[in-house]
Design a protein around this motif. Structure first.
Motif, PDB file in Angstrom:
ATOM      1  N   ALA A  29       0.794  -1.199   0.026  1.00 35.86           N
ATOM      2  CA  ALA A  29       0.126   0.098  -0.042  1.00 35.86           C
ATOM      3  C   ALA A  29       0.622   1.368  -0.063  1.00 35.86           C
ATOM      4  N   ILE A  30       1.896   1.333   0.768  1.00 35.13           N
ATOM      5  CA  ILE A  30       2.866   2.290   0.816  1.00 35.13           C
ATOM      6  C   ILE A  30       3.444   2.561  -0.457  1.00 35.13           C
ATOM      7  N   ARG A  31       3.804   1.435  -1.064  1.00 35.66           N
ATOM      8  CA  ARG A  31       4.481   1.746  -2.506  1.00 35.66           C
ATOM      9  C   ARG A  31       3.403   2.196  -3.563  1.00 35.66           C
ATOM     10  N   PHE A  32       2.211   1.778  -3.594  1.00 31.34           N
ATOM     11  CA  PHE A  32       1.372   2.229  -4.619  1.00 31.34           C
ATOM     12  C   PHE A  32       1.002   3.703  -4.196  1.00 31.34           C
ATOM     13  N   VAL A  33       0.765   4.088  -2.703  1.00 29.40           N
ATOM     14  CA  VAL A  33       0.560   5.505  -2.688  1.00 29.40           C
ATOM     15  C   VAL A  33       1.429   6.500  -3.154  1.00 29.40           C
ATOM     16  N   LYS A  34       2.859   5.969  -2.719  1.00 33.92           N
ATOM     17  CA  LYS A  34       3.965   6.830  -3.242  1.00 33.92           C
ATOM     18  C   LYS A  34       3.943   6.955  -4.611  1.00 33.92           C
ATOM     19  N   GLN A  35       3.655   5.802  -5.598  1.00 29.09           N
ATOM     20  CA  GLN A  35       3.785   5.931  -6.860  1.00 29.09           C
ATOM     21  C   GLN A  35       2.462   6.793  -7.540  1.00 29.09           C
ATOM     22  N   GLY A  36       1.270   6.789  -6.574  1.00 27.12           N
ATOM     23  CA  GLY A  36       0.312   7.343  -6.968  1.00 27.12           C
ATOM     24  C   GLY A  36       0.413   9.022  -6.778  1.00 27.12           C
ATOM     25  N   VAL A  37       1.291   9.234  -5.707  1.00 25.33           N
ATOM     26  CA  VAL A  37       1.651  10.855  -5.632  1.00 25.33           C
ATOM     27  C   VAL A  37       2.586  11.172  -6.779  1.00 25.33           C
ATOM     28  N   GLU A  38       3.414  10.326  -6.873  1.00 21.86           N
ATOM     29  CA  GLU A  38       4.376  10.855  -8.220  1.00 21.86           C
ATOM     30  C   GLU A  38       3.564  11.032  -9.452  1.00 21.86           C
ATOM     31  N   ALA A  39       2.746  10.161  -9.702  1.00 30.48           N
ATOM     32  CA  ALA A  39       1.977  10.359 -10.940  1.00 30.48           C
ATOM     33  C   ALA A  39       1.250  11.753 -11.007  1.00 30.48           C
ATOM     34  N   ILE A  40       0.625  11.892  -9.669  1.00 27.96           N
ATOM     35  CA  ILE A  40      -0.321  13.176  -9.676  1.00 27.96           C
ATOM     36  C   ILE A  40       0.727  14.461  -9.933  1.00 27.96           C
ATOM     37  N   GLU A  41       1.841  14.175  -9.437  1.00 28.43           N
ATOM     38  CA  GLU A  41       2.741  15.414  -9.228  1.00 28.43           C
ATOM     39  C   GLU A  41       3.156  15.486 -11.050  1.00 28.43           C
ATOM     40  N   SER A  42       3.300  14.407 -11.928  1.00 27.83           N
ATOM     41  CA  SER A  42       3.597  14.533 -12.997  1.00 27.83           C
ATOM     42  C   SER A  42       2.731  14.593 -14.038  1.00 27.83           C
ATOM     43  N   ILE A  53      -6.013   2.994  -6.800  1.00 29.37           N
ATOM     44  CA  ILE A  53      -6.871   2.116  -6.828  1.00 29.37           C
ATOM     45  C   ILE A  53      -6.256   0.688  -6.175  1.00 29.37           C
ATOM     46  N   LYS A  54      -4.926   0.431  -6.496  1.00 29.74           N
ATOM     47  CA  LYS A  54      -4.319  -0.451  -5.873  1.00 29.74           C
ATOM     48  C   LYS A  54      -4.118  -0.517  -4.578  1.00 29.74           C
ATOM     49  N   ALA A  55      -3.710   0.744  -4.076  1.00 26.37           N
ATOM     50  CA  ALA A  55      -3.597   0.872  -2.780  1.00 26.37           C
ATOM     51  C   ALA A  55      -4.953   0.879  -1.917  1.00 26.37           C
ATOM     52  N   GLN A  56      -5.912   1.366  -2.719  1.00 23.40           N
ATOM     53  CA  GLN A  56      -7.385   0.909  -2.070  1.00 23.40           C
ATOM     54  C   GLN A  56      -7.639  -0.483  -1.916  1.00 23.40           C
ATOM     55  N   ASN A  57      -7.497  -1.243  -3.047  1.00 24.86           N
ATOM     56  CA  ASN A  57      -7.715  -2.758  -2.997  1.00 24.86           C
ATOM     57  C   ASN A  57      -7.000  -3.411  -1.724  1.00 24.86           C
ATOM     58  N   ILE A  58      -5.512  -2.908  -1.409  1.00 21.59           N
ATOM     59  CA  ILE A  58      -4.933  -3.284  -0.515  1.00 21.59           C
ATOM     60  C   ILE A  58      -5.338  -3.069   0.971  1.00 21.59           C
ATOM     61  N   ILE A  59      -5.757  -1.889   1.332  1.00 19.85           N
ATOM     62  CA  ILE A  59      -6.701  -1.271   2.254  1.00 19.85           C
ATOM     63  C   ILE A  59      -7.778  -2.098   2.675  1.00 19.85           C
ATOM     64  N   HIS A  60      -8.801  -2.671   1.478  1.00 21.00           N
ATOM     65  CA  HIS A  60      -9.777  -3.342   1.548  1.00 21.00           C
ATOM     66  C   HIS A  60      -9.380  -5.033   1.928  1.00 21.00           C
ATOM     67  N   GLU A  61      -8.260  -5.504   1.669  1.00 24.71           N
ATOM     68  CA  GLU A  61      -7.871  -6.561   2.205  1.00 24.71           C
ATOM     69  C   GLU A  61      -7.409  -6.603   3.855  1.00 24.71           C
ATOM     70  N   LEU A  62      -6.894  -5.450   4.133  1.00 24.92           N
ATOM     71  CA  LEU A  62      -6.602  -5.179   5.433  1.00 24.92           C
ATOM     72  C   LEU A  62      -7.846  -5.284   6.254  1.00 24.92           C
ATOM     73  N   VAL A  63      -9.038  -4.603   5.762  1.00 28.29           N
ATOM     74  CA  VAL A  63     -10.362  -4.585   6.329  1.00 28.29           C
ATOM     75  C   VAL A  63     -10.687  -5.888   6.552  1.00 28.29           C
ATOM     76  N   ALA A  64     -10.580  -6.742   5.256  1.00 28.19           N
ATOM     77  CA  ALA A  64     -11.028  -8.060   5.348  1.00 28.19           C
ATOM     78  C   ALA A  64     -10.366  -8.999   6.360  1.00 28.19           C
ATOM     79  N   SER A  65      -9.079  -8.584   6.617  1.00 25.11           N
ATOM     80  CA  SER A  65      -8.320  -9.501   7.630  1.00 25.11           C
ATOM     81  C   SER A  65      -8.618  -9.188   9.094  1.00 25.11           C
ATOM     82  N   LEU A  66      -9.499  -8.146   9.337  1.00 23.13           N
ATOM     83  CA  LEU A  66      -9.746  -7.897  10.613  1.00 23.13           C
ATOM     84  C   LEU A  66     -10.470  -9.129  11.359  1.00 23.13           C
ATOM     85  N   ASP A  67     -10.049  -9.116  12.664  1.00 20.37           N
ATOM     86  CA  ASP A  67     -10.994 -10.031  13.552  1.00 20.37           C
ATOM     87  C   ASP A  67     -11.508  -9.244  14.579  1.00 20.37           C
TER      88      ASP A  67
END
Length: 129
Positions: A29-42, A53-67
């Motif tokens: 998620a960190i990697r994709f957010v950084k890449q998203g920020v770089e893409a916005i800047e460029s 969206i890839k970062a969002q998908n990973i966060i959805h996985e984190l939500v799904a893993s909650l107990d």
């Protein structure tokens, strides 16, 4: 054809502890957010959208893993939902500020998981300080 690196990655995921898997999700998620920020800047709108969206998908996985038998899960769920909202805002407005805020939250949470996964390493760090 699967490369040796892909085999290594697959093996790493299959043999990792739940805590290590969570850290791996944060790393992604960190990697994709950084890449998203770089893409916005460029001004690469398509790449920004793709990575956020890839970062969002990973966060959805984190939500799904909650107990939810543990009280902290409800708190983490609220944080994850907030981060998802911020990533959507960043993507729609093509604004780096919400994405950078998410990046900070992800980094902080990853560090907490790293300490939880290996408390002995944190104890050694404190002893040497």
């Amino acid at each position: 054809m699967i490369t040796p690196y892909q085999k290594y990655q697959q093996s790493s995921v299959q043999t990792a502890s739940p805590g290590k898997l969570t850290i791996m999700l944060y790393d992604g998620a960190i990697r994709f957010v950084k890449q998203g920020v770089e893409a916005i800047e460029s001004k690469d709108i398509e790449k920004a959208n793709h990575n956020l969206i890839k970062a969002q998908n990973i966060i959805h996985e984190l939500v799904a893993s909650l107990d939810f038998q543990y009280p902290i899960a409800a708190n983490l769920n609220q944080i994850y939902e907030y981060m998802l909202h911020q990533l959507i805002t960043a993507n729609v407005r093509k604004s780096t500020a919400p994405a950078l805020e998410v990046l900070q939250h992800l980094t902080d949470l990853k560090e907490a998981w790293m300490i939880a996964e290996n408390p002995a390493a944190q104890t050694r760090k404190v002893e040497h300080a």
